[in-house]
Design a protein around this motif. Structure first.
Motif, PDB file in Angstrom:
ATOM      1  N   ARG A  60       0.953  -1.019  -0.216  1.00 56.08           N
ATOM      2  CA  ARG A  60       0.065   0.347   0.153  1.00 56.08           C
ATOM      3  C   ARG A  60       0.907   1.152   0.172  1.00 56.08           C
ATOM      4  NH1 ARG A  60      -1.168   3.719   3.913  1.00 56.08           N
ATOM      5  NH2 ARG A  60      -0.222   1.337   5.140  1.00 56.08           N
ATOM      6  N   SER A  61       1.928   1.354   0.720  1.00 55.25           N
ATOM      7  CA  SER A  61       2.918   2.541   0.847  1.00 55.25           C
ATOM      8  C   SER A  61       3.763   2.222   0.019  1.00 55.25           C
ATOM      9  CB  SER A  61       3.885   1.893   2.138  1.00 55.25           C
ATOM     10  OG  SER A  61       2.778   2.229   3.071  1.00 55.25           O
ATOM     11  N   VAL A  62       3.322   1.370  -1.630  1.00 54.29           N
ATOM     12  CA  VAL A  62       4.444   2.097  -2.641  1.00 54.29           C
ATOM     13  C   VAL A  62       3.520   2.133  -3.451  1.00 54.29           C
ATOM     14  CG1 VAL A  62       5.834   0.854  -4.799  1.00 54.29           C
ATOM     15  CG2 VAL A  62       6.356  -0.084  -2.109  1.00 54.29           C
ATOM     16  N   CYS A  63       2.058   2.064  -3.291  1.00 52.85           N
ATOM     17  CA  CYS A  63       1.157   2.181  -4.036  1.00 52.85           C
ATOM     18  C   CYS A  63       0.953   3.811  -3.897  1.00 52.85           C
ATOM     19  CB  CYS A  63       0.065   1.644  -3.609  1.00 52.85           C
ATOM     20  SG  CYS A  63      -1.551   2.384  -5.006  1.00 52.85           S
ATOM     21  N   ARG A  64       0.945   4.367  -3.055  1.00 53.42           N
ATOM     22  CA  ARG A  64       1.226   6.057  -2.868  1.00 53.42           C
ATOM     23  C   ARG A  64       2.090   6.105  -3.570  1.00 53.42           C
ATOM     24  NH1 ARG A  64      -4.494   7.240  -1.941  1.00 53.42           N
ATOM     25  NH2 ARG A  64      -4.834   6.834   0.069  1.00 53.42           N
ATOM     26  N   ARG A  65       2.879   5.898  -3.816  1.00 55.97           N
ATOM     27  CA  ARG A  65       4.491   6.594  -4.277  1.00 55.97           C
ATOM     28  C   ARG A  65       4.148   6.526  -5.970  1.00 55.97           C
ATOM     29  NH1 ARG A  65       9.049   3.676  -5.240  1.00 55.97           N
ATOM     30  NH2 ARG A  65       9.434   2.284  -3.469  1.00 55.97           N
ATOM     31  N   ALA A  66       3.700   5.481  -6.092  1.00 56.37           N
ATOM     32  CA  ALA A  66       3.224   5.056  -7.986  1.00 56.37           C
ATOM     33  C   ALA A  66       2.567   5.878  -7.861  1.00 56.37           C
ATOM     34  CB  ALA A  66       3.143   3.472  -7.789  1.00 56.37           C
ATOM     35  N   GLU A  67       1.066   6.343  -7.241  1.00 61.10           N
ATOM     36  CA  GLU A  67       0.030   7.119  -7.411  1.00 61.10           C
ATOM     37  C   GLU A  67       1.039   8.246  -7.739  1.00 61.10           C
ATOM     38  OE1 GLU A  67      -3.826   8.605  -6.202  1.00 61.10           O
ATOM     39  OE2 GLU A  67      -2.608   7.699  -4.791  1.00 61.10           O
ATOM     40  N   ARG A  68       1.776   8.621  -6.716  1.00 58.22           N
ATOM     41  CA  ARG A  68       2.026  10.388  -7.069  1.00 58.22           C
ATOM     42  C   ARG A  68       3.631   9.996  -8.199  1.00 58.22           C
ATOM     43  NH1 ARG A  68       2.735   9.284  -0.886  1.00 58.22           N
ATOM     44  NH2 ARG A  68       5.805   9.108  -1.368  1.00 58.22           N
ATOM     45  N   THR A  69       3.624   9.502  -8.201  1.00 58.95           N
ATOM     46  CA  THR A  69       4.623   9.450  -9.369  1.00 58.95           C
ATOM     47  C   THR A  69       4.186   9.845 -10.838  1.00 58.95           C
ATOM     48  OG1 THR A  69       5.170   6.855  -9.578  1.00 58.95           O
ATOM     49  CG2 THR A  69       7.132   8.856  -8.798  1.00 58.95           C
ATOM     50  N   THR A  70       2.938   9.333 -11.136  1.00 56.84           N
ATOM     51  CA  THR A  70       2.052   8.760 -12.037  1.00 56.84           C
ATOM     52  C   THR A  70       1.433   9.851 -12.588  1.00 56.84           C
ATOM     53  OG1 THR A  70       1.985   6.894 -11.345  1.00 56.84           O
ATOM     54  CG2 THR A  70       0.421   7.563 -12.730  1.00 56.84           C
ATOM     55  N   ILE A  71       1.222  11.439 -11.284  1.00 61.88           N
ATOM     56  CA  ILE A  71       0.099  12.673 -11.355  1.00 61.88           C
ATOM     57  C   ILE A  71       0.825  13.425 -12.578  1.00 61.88           C
ATOM     58  CG2 ILE A  71      -1.124  14.328 -10.344  1.00 61.88           C
ATOM     59  CD1 ILE A  71      -0.972  12.655  -7.867  1.00 61.88           C
ATOM     60  N   PRO A  72       1.589  13.326 -12.334  1.00 64.56           N
ATOM     61  CA  PRO A  72       3.007  14.484 -13.591  1.00 64.56           C
ATOM     62  C   PRO A  72       2.254  13.846 -14.988  1.00 64.56           C
ATOM     63  CG  PRO A  72       4.831  13.918 -12.574  1.00 64.56           C
ATOM     64  CD  PRO A  72       3.487  13.017 -11.005  1.00 64.56           C
ATOM     65  N   VAL A  73       2.723  12.244 -14.826  1.00 64.94           N
ATOM     66  CA  VAL A  73       2.594  12.074 -16.190  1.00 64.94           C
ATOM     67  C   VAL A  73       1.361  12.040 -17.037  1.00 64.94           C
ATOM     68  CG1 VAL A  73       3.109   9.617 -17.694  1.00 64.94           C
ATOM     69  CG2 VAL A  73       4.314  10.401 -15.825  1.00 64.94           C
ATOM     70  N   VAL A  74       0.173  12.173 -15.858  1.00 63.49           N
ATOM     71  CA  VAL A  74      -1.357  12.050 -16.660  1.00 63.49           C
ATOM     72  C   VAL A  74      -1.371  13.298 -17.076  1.00 63.49           C
ATOM     73  CG1 VAL A  74      -3.965  12.343 -15.659  1.00 63.49           C
ATOM     74  CG2 VAL A  74      -1.793   9.541 -15.115  1.00 63.49           C
TER      75      VAL A  74
END
Length: 198
Positions: A130-144
């Protein structure tokens, strides 16, 4: 051969053939999603070991993360229509996650405290994922935001962290292991925790 030497100078290719620096936001997001899949792989091992019924869902999630990686690696703003169509990420996967979350949550007592990562092997590794998922979400935001990935990818990662939290609590309940609950320190020097059986 496993190695190509094409990335020795710090760049790599995307699915559309474009080369970008490995420090580019796309590769940052791809790396986080890859790490997330690996973390879920560890959680899967312990869920299967505990026979808690979550293992098939975790495999399906890993497959979806592979598709998310393909989506991120195909910039929506600068790829051919054929490649875009091959890498569309179906927002219906988000609906599936929500159904799974509701099903797990219906079997758990209401959440009245902050839960610390705990509750046995399966639960702890689901919390880590879950913690890693939160980071994946954060790093994906600028891509989207740059129109390089579908919004459905971001929605899925956001909902996935919620699923992993519910799954961690469910795993603790299944194993009959108490979770640690956050409790504010009285003196300001020593933190205290209490355990609660689900």
């Amino acid at each position: 051969m496993l190695y190509t030497r094409t990335g020795d100078k710090g760049s790599s290719s995307l699915y559309n053939g474009e080369r970008r620096a490995k420090t580019d936001r796309i590769f940052d997001a791809l790396g986080s999603v890859d790490e997330l899949s690996s973390s879920i792989g560890i959680a899967h091992y312990y869920c299967k070991k505990a026979a808690n019924g979550l293992e098939d869902r975790l495999i399906e999630i890993q497959c979806n993360l592979q598709d998310i990686g393909s989506n991120i690696a195909t910039p929506r703003s600068d790829s051919s229509e054929s490649k875009l169509q091959k890498t569309v990420f179906d927002v219906g996967h988000v609906d599936t996650l929500e159904e799974w979350i509701d099903h797990l949550d219906s079997q758990l007592p209401p959440l009245r405290n902050f839960i610390l990562p705990s509750g046995g092997e399966a639960s702890i590794f689901l919390h880590q994922a879950r913690s890693v998922c939160r980071r994946a979400e954060r790093t994906t935001i600028p891509v989207v935001e740059a129109n390089d990935a579908d919004e459905s990818v971001l929605k899925y990662l956001n909902r996935l962290s919620d699923f992993l939290f519910a799954a961690a609590r469910f795993a603790a309940k299944h194993d009959g292991i108490e979770e640690n609950v956050y409790k504010r320190a009285k003196s300001g020097r020593e933190a205290t925790v209490e355990t609660r059986a689900l």
